[in-house]
Design an enzyme around this catalytic site. Sequence first.
Site, PDB file in Angstrom:
ATOM      1  N   LYS A   1     -25.860   6.848-127.973  1.00 17.80           N
ATOM      2  CA  LYS A   1     -25.650   8.127-128.672  1.00 17.80           C
ATOM      3  C   LYS A   1     -26.280   8.091-130.057  1.00 17.80           C
ATOM      4  O   LYS A   1     -26.955   9.035-130.472  1.00 17.80           O
ATOM      5  CB  LYS A   1     -24.151   8.434-128.757  1.00 17.80           C
ATOM      6  CG  LYS A   1     -23.570   8.862-127.417  1.00 17.80           C
ATOM      7  CD  LYS A   1     -22.054   8.805-127.376  1.00 17.80           C
ATOM      8  CE  LYS A   1     -21.552   9.132-125.968  1.00 17.80           C
ATOM      9  NZ  LYS A   1     -20.114   8.950-125.796  1.00 17.80           N
TER      10      LYS A   1
ATOM     11  N   GLN B   1     -14.655   7.897-129.260  1.00 18.60           N
ATOM     12  CA  GLN B   1     -14.999   7.242-127.985  1.00 18.60           C
ATOM     13  C   GLN B   1     -13.734   6.738-127.291  1.00 18.60           C
ATOM     14  O   GLN B   1     -12.947   5.998-127.868  1.00 18.60           O
ATOM     15  CB  GLN B   1     -15.968   6.079-128.248  1.00 18.60           C
ATOM     16  CG  GLN B   1     -16.483   5.408-126.989  1.00 18.60           C
ATOM     17  CD  GLN B   1     -17.383   6.312-126.157  1.00 18.60           C
ATOM     18  OE1 GLN B   1     -18.269   6.979-126.661  1.00 18.60           O
ATOM     19  NE2 GLN B   1     -17.150   6.343-124.859  1.00 18.60           N
TER      20      GLN B   1
ATOM     21  N   ASP C   1     -17.165  17.038-127.913  1.00 19.40           N
ATOM     22  CA  ASP C   1     -16.822  16.691-126.533  1.00 19.40           C
ATOM     23  C   ASP C   1     -16.284  17.905-125.777  1.00 19.40           C
ATOM     24  O   ASP C   1     -16.202  17.888-124.552  1.00 19.40           O
ATOM     25  CB  ASP C   1     -15.758  15.577-126.515  1.00 19.40           C
ATOM     26  CG  ASP C   1     -16.379  14.194-126.382  1.00 19.40           C
ATOM     27  OD1 ASP C   1     -17.461  14.094-125.782  1.00 19.40           O
ATOM     28  OD2 ASP C   1     -15.783  13.221-126.882  1.00 19.40           O
TER      29      ASP C   1
END
Length: 313
Positions: free
Chosen positions: A53, A97, A120
């Site tokens: 990422k 995460q 997200d």
Amino acid sequence: MPAIILDGTKIAAQIKTEVGEEVKELTAAGLRPGLAVVLVGNNPASEIYVRNKVKSCEQLGIYSEKHTPADSVSTEELLDLVDELNRRDEIDGILVQLPLPAQVDAKKVLLAVSPEKDVDGFHPMNVGYLSTQRPGLVPCTPAGIMEILRRSNIPVAGAEAVVVGRSDIVGKPIAMLLLNANATVTVCHSKTRDLPGVCRRADILVAAIGKAGMITPEFVKPGATVIDVGMNTVTDPEQFKEFFAGNEKRERDFAAKGSTLIGDVHPRVAEVAGAITPVPGGVGPLTIAMLMSNTVKAARLRRGERVGALSGY
């Protein structure tokens, strides 16, 4: 005739190129998009995801920073970190995460992320925006699936779509996106009666159940588009043989590594389907591309008036 392979790697590269152009435009206007990633402890799989990422951010010109609290972090300490990131104007996206350590209340931490920075797309407010067709941030994997369909010219409006799996991360949001795009949608799960029969009605079949090779040819209507979201590791030689006997490339890889990746869809489905996403190289690459896209979208939604004034957008 074997199925058309829907190349996710190629589509992800197209999206990243477009996002990179947008980043250039915004940065020239003095508004460089920014992403903060929170990675707790030392989970090797999570470290790989985060590294990819951050690398994508660097490639596209997005500002990124990584926060790595220790494994022993408390819920309160993580909430303080999220609060600080929420207040920083140059951070447009916050990604926590998962998984988080057992002592941390993961739901509480995710809920603390400001909805406008929730790249997200998991926050209940963004879920509400999706269900009521308002502008918001959509979960990356489902958004990527819609891009695969759109860019592969697979008609969604009027199609019968079946989603196998009802998770908050993939199953429910992809069902909502397909519904918003005028498909007729059925969501299946472990209690669905005659699962193969329901799946066979699908023009578009999305498999997101986390069970290696569960969707076999008997589940698939000839010519259907099959989207395989699964990512399962096979290490058992007998199971490998069941899925990949005669596939020389896979056999060489398996002999060298002792494992291989398979989706939720049996490889033989390619003989029945009209189009199919491979594993690896199908849906997976789209997830990071859509995260980059969401970060830029968050910057535009958050700082829209300033962006509009500066870039004529």
